[in-house]
Scaffold this active site. Structure first.
Site, short mmCIF file in Angstrom:
data_model
loop_
_atom_site.label_atom_id
_atom_site.label_comp_id
_atom_site.label_asym_id
_atom_site.label_seq_id
_atom_site.Cartn_x
_atom_site.Cartn_y
_atom_site.Cartn_z
N GLY A 153 -0.27 -70.43 -138.86
CA GLY A 153 -0.93 -71.68 -139.22
C GLY A 153 -2.17 -71.87 -138.38
CB CYS A 180 0.67 -65.86 -136.10
SG CYS A 180 -0.96 -66.16 -135.38
CE1 TYR A 181 0.97 -74.24 -134.38
CE2 TYR A 181 2.75 -74.21 -135.99
CZ TYR A 181 1.99 -74.89 -135.06
OH TYR A 181 2.24 -76.22 -134.81
CG HIS A 183 -0.75 -62.34 -139.45
ND1 HIS A 183 -0.20 -63.47 -139.98
CD2 HIS A 183 -1.63 -62.75 -138.50
CE1 HIS A 183 -0.72 -64.53 -139.40
NE2 HIS A 183 -1.58 -64.12 -138.49
CE LYS A 243 -3.64 -62.75 -163.59
NZ LYS A 243 -4.13 -64.09 -163.98
#
Ligand code: XMP
Length: 523
Positions: free
Chosen positions: A65, A92-93, A179, A379
């Site tokens: 975030g 991460c956050y 990530h 998609k």
């Protein structure tokens, strides 16, 4: 969020919840988990332990975030989630938050770290099973965990980040500063896989078909005996929504296609064929060409074009929908990238990237309840779902087409004769890529007509005509994209055919910009 319903919670036993702290990657995490055949959905970051229990998740992932954990306004999770005995992976956050809650020290780094880094693994913990000792990872953070309490073990580091991965020694809590969900961490899927199968003990039996069945059940429950209107655009998303609704409620479905005069060549005909012959739906085609062109007269600003198109679309749609009795619901093919790029993720803390997509607006004005069954999908997942639902490959593999259609590819003022040029050129590029068997290998290909004239020579005569651009991109999720390295021969054929066959074009260019910094569409 749309999938986090009670019904859904009960009908599927194995699932992972992603707590969304405003990451641009939250849905990508969910999709990576689904790729491992484990059902995954995104929930609000402040979900309570009680609500979590209702979902019976096998594990929780705390997303990244844009905030700093030490800011008072930053989104937090209920600390009780760490005591539930459910494995947690903070990214991460999410990792900073877990460490902050459980006794680590998070500090701002002097420079924001953004980009590739080499991660050195110093553990034989199951999370890193089969992961290289040294691997490229993707960092994107301003803060990092500087110290962890003695309850934590640091599992990995990079040259600038002393704690790139952690594990709590008493609780099933892990953290990754980088990530694992993005393609720039090439081995990232190994870590997610280990978290799912080694830490959370998932079995990986979920399939997209299960999603279809659950979505159909949910639609039936939501709709009851009412009528549902579905707007068809010619694109794959609305077609998949219509197919899903057709399976769920059959004769209670009415489809509306507004022909705005901004469609691709033969598009309205193709859709009509599909949804009246293949699926015997109540399809109403509204001829709005005149209305749209009149509204667009003199308009050159892209946002203004979108607004005008949006307004006329609502008028046409509304007029037609009022002729449909008992209609209570409106179904839309909104996908996750539309939601996130519009900053419209429900209650989400994500930063707005762009405001140009057609999310929102329509439903409220029309006074219908909204059904958006594809809201959490990407998609490619939608395409696979389309195949599951029995849509023909031709339709399912159509390149995406924006709501405002050719208007955002016909730069400057829209006029019928310019649209005609663009439509013909567009049909040629599509035909040629199909001839070369590359249509399925590329993600989106189209022509863009520039409001620029250049000098040329044809025969013995000087010409002063329009320049046209061919845009072709490769992408997984349309949030980032690279320009396609099309073979020169194919580009040459496209160019020759366009200049010979389309009156008004004497120069063809190929767009070699990636997204970011460019976008896929020119407007
Ligand atoms: P961009 O141009 O933002 O496009 O890189 C990403 C994807 O979204 C489509 N797109 C739109 N779709 N309404 C839509 O329904 C819009 O206003 C719109 N603008 C872009 C674009 O075709 C690409 O697939």
């Amino acid at each position: 969020m749309s999938l986090a319903t009670e019904t859904n919670a009960k009908s599927n036993s194995e699932r992972i919840l992603v707590l969304d702290f405003g990451s641009q990657y939250a849905q990508l995490i969910a999709r990576r988990v689904r790729e491992q055949h484990v059902y995954c959905e995104i929930v609000r970051h402040d979900i309570t332990p009680e609500q979590i229990k209702n979902h019976s998740p096998s594990g929780l992932i705390l997303s990244g975030g844009p905030s700093s954990v030490y800011e008072s306004e930053s989104p937090k999770c209920d600390p009780g989630i760490f005591d539930m005995g459910i494995p947690v992976l903070g990214i991460c956050y999410g990792m900073q938050l877990a460490c902050d809650h459980l006794g680590g020290k998070v500090e701002s780094t002097s420079t924001r770290e953004y980009g590739r880094a080499i991660c050195n693994v110093a553990t034989d913990d199951v999370l890193f099973k089969d992961f290289p000792q040294e691997a490229q990872v993707w960092m994107s953070h301003g803060d990092q965990v500087q110290r962890v309490s003695e309850d934590f073990a640091a599992l990995a580091n990079t040259s600038t980040c002393p704690v790139a991965a952690v594990k709590h020694l008493k609780l099933p809590v892990y953290g990754l500063q980088f990530h694992p969900e993005v393609t720039h961490t090439p081995e990232g899927s190994i870590l997610l896989k280990n978290f799912l199968f080694e830490v959370c003990n998932c079995t990986g039996t979920w399939k997209l078909k299960d999603f279809a069945n659950e979505a159909i059940e949910r639609i039936r429950e939501q709709v009851g005996t009412s009528r549902v209107i579905c707007g068809l655009s010619g694109g794959v998303d609305s077609a998949v929504v219509a197919a899903l609704l057709y399976k769920a409620i059959g004769p209670q479905l009415s489809c509306i296609l507004v022909d705005n005069g901004l469609l691709r060549k033969n598009e309205a005909e193709l859709v009509t064929e599909q949804f009246t012959d293949h699926f015997k739906t109540d399809l109403r085609v509204v001829d709005g060409k005149e209305q749209f062109l009149t509204a667009l007269q003199g308009v050159t600003d892209p946002q203004e074009k979108r607004k005008k198109i949006g307004h006329v679309f609502i008028e046409c749609f509304k007029a037609e929908s009022e002729t449909i009795e008992d209609a209570k619901f409106l179904a839309q093919g909104t996908l996750y990238p539309d939601v996130i790029e519009s900053g419209a993720a429900e209650d989400g803390p994500a930063a707005t990237i762009k405001l140009h997509h057609n999310v929102g607006g329509l439903p409220e004005e029309l006074g219908f309840d909204l059904i958006e069954p594809l809201r959490d999908l990407f998609k490619d997942e939608v395409r696979r779902l389309g195949i599951e639902l029995g849509l023909p490959e031709d339709l399912v593999w159509r390149h995406p087409f924006p709501g405002p259609g050719l208007a955002v590819r016909c730069l400057g003022e829209i006029r019928e004769e310019k649209l005609k040029v663009l439509r013909e050129a567009d049909a040629i590029v599509i035909e040629e890529i199909k001839n070369a068997n590359l249509y399925r290998k590329t993600s989106q290909l189209f022509a863009v007509l520039l409001p620029v004239q250049s000098v040329g020579v044809m025969g013995d005569a000087r010409t002063y005509e329009n320049a046209l651009v061919i845009r072709c991109v490769d992408t997984d999720d349309f949030m980032t994209a690279d320009w396609s390295r099309l073979p020169y021969d194919i580009l040459a054929t496209m160019s020759t055919r366009i200049i010979n066959e389309v009156n008004g074009v004497n120069r063809v260019c190929y767009d070699i910009s990636s997204k970011p910094p460019a976008t896929i569409e020119w407007e």
